[in-house]
Design a protein around this motif. Structure first.
Motif, PDB file in Angstrom:
ATOM      1  N   LEU A  80       0.827  -1.202   0.000  1.00  0.00           N
ATOM      2  CA  LEU A  80       0.000   0.000   0.000  1.00  0.00           C
ATOM      3  C   LEU A  80       0.863   1.254   0.000  1.00  0.00           C
ATOM      4  N   GLY A  81       1.885   1.270   0.848  1.00  0.00           N
ATOM      5  CA  GLY A  81       2.781   2.428   0.880  1.00  0.00           C
ATOM      6  C   GLY A  81       3.460   2.645  -0.459  1.00  0.00           C
ATOM      7  N   SER A  82       3.937   1.576  -1.060  1.00  0.00           N
ATOM      8  CA  SER A  82       4.614   1.671  -2.351  1.00  0.00           C
ATOM      9  C   SER A  82       3.649   2.132  -3.438  1.00  0.00           C
ATOM     10  N   THR A  83       2.434   1.638  -3.373  1.00  0.00           N
ATOM     11  CA  THR A  83       1.424   2.041  -4.353  1.00  0.00           C
ATOM     12  C   THR A  83       1.108   3.521  -4.216  1.00  0.00           C
ATOM     13  N   TYR A  84       0.911   3.982  -2.987  1.00  0.00           N
ATOM     14  CA  TYR A  84       0.684   5.415  -2.784  1.00  0.00           C
ATOM     15  C   TYR A  84       1.861   6.230  -3.319  1.00  0.00           C
TER      16      TYR A  84
END
Length: 160
Positions: A77-81
């Protein structure tokens, strides 16, 4: 083999669209199964469908995952954001990951990337240099371990 196991296998084999379709069917049957939502997010990410992956990561995290899967979902999720340019949200998730999983070094590396994106270059470099010093098995890097650590937080210092 369960449907979920089949979907994971398909994702791993590169049959990602088939995996997504099966996972979507499973979410209808098992809407509270966090692992299905996590795998659905992962499959979307695998196809470069980051915007579509976000709500699936969030759903999986809200339902509760095992530690290993929770770490993967937080990182995903962090990487996607981060790739979507939502740097502050990415930073929050990487900080969550570092707090919950302090031994998982990948969070420090991805955190350094988002710090770079936020213009916090010195802190990003410091974190990367420490990770390099901590994890390298290269003899020549290890020969300079003390120096790398010493300079990691003094990159802008000029000695007179």
């Amino acid at each position: 083999m369960s449907n979920l196991e089949q979907a994971v296998r398909w994702r791993q084999e590169g049959k990602v669209q088939e995996a997504i379709e099966l996972l979507q069917e499973i979410t209808v049957q098992e809407p509270e199964n966090a692992n299905v939502w996590y795998q659905l997010a992962w499959a979307h990410d695998s196809l470069g469908l980051e915007r579509e992956a976000v709500p699936h990561y969030e759903k999986a995290l809200s339902l509760g995952l095992s530690d290993e899967d929770r770490a993967g979902a937080i990182l995903g999720l962090g990487s996607t954001y981060r790739t979507l340019g939502q740097y502050e949200q990415a930073k929050v998730w990487f900080e969550t990951g570092m707090k919950e999983f302090p031994a998982y070094r990948e969070f420090e590396v991805f955190y350094a990337m988002v710090l770079y994106n936020l213009g916090e270059h010195a802190q990003a470099m410091q974190r990367l240099l420490v990770q390099l010093a901590d994890t390298s098995s290269d003899k020549r890097i290890n020969d300079y371990n003390r120096a790398i650590r010493y300079y990691a937080d003094q990159l802008d210092r000029v000695w007179e």
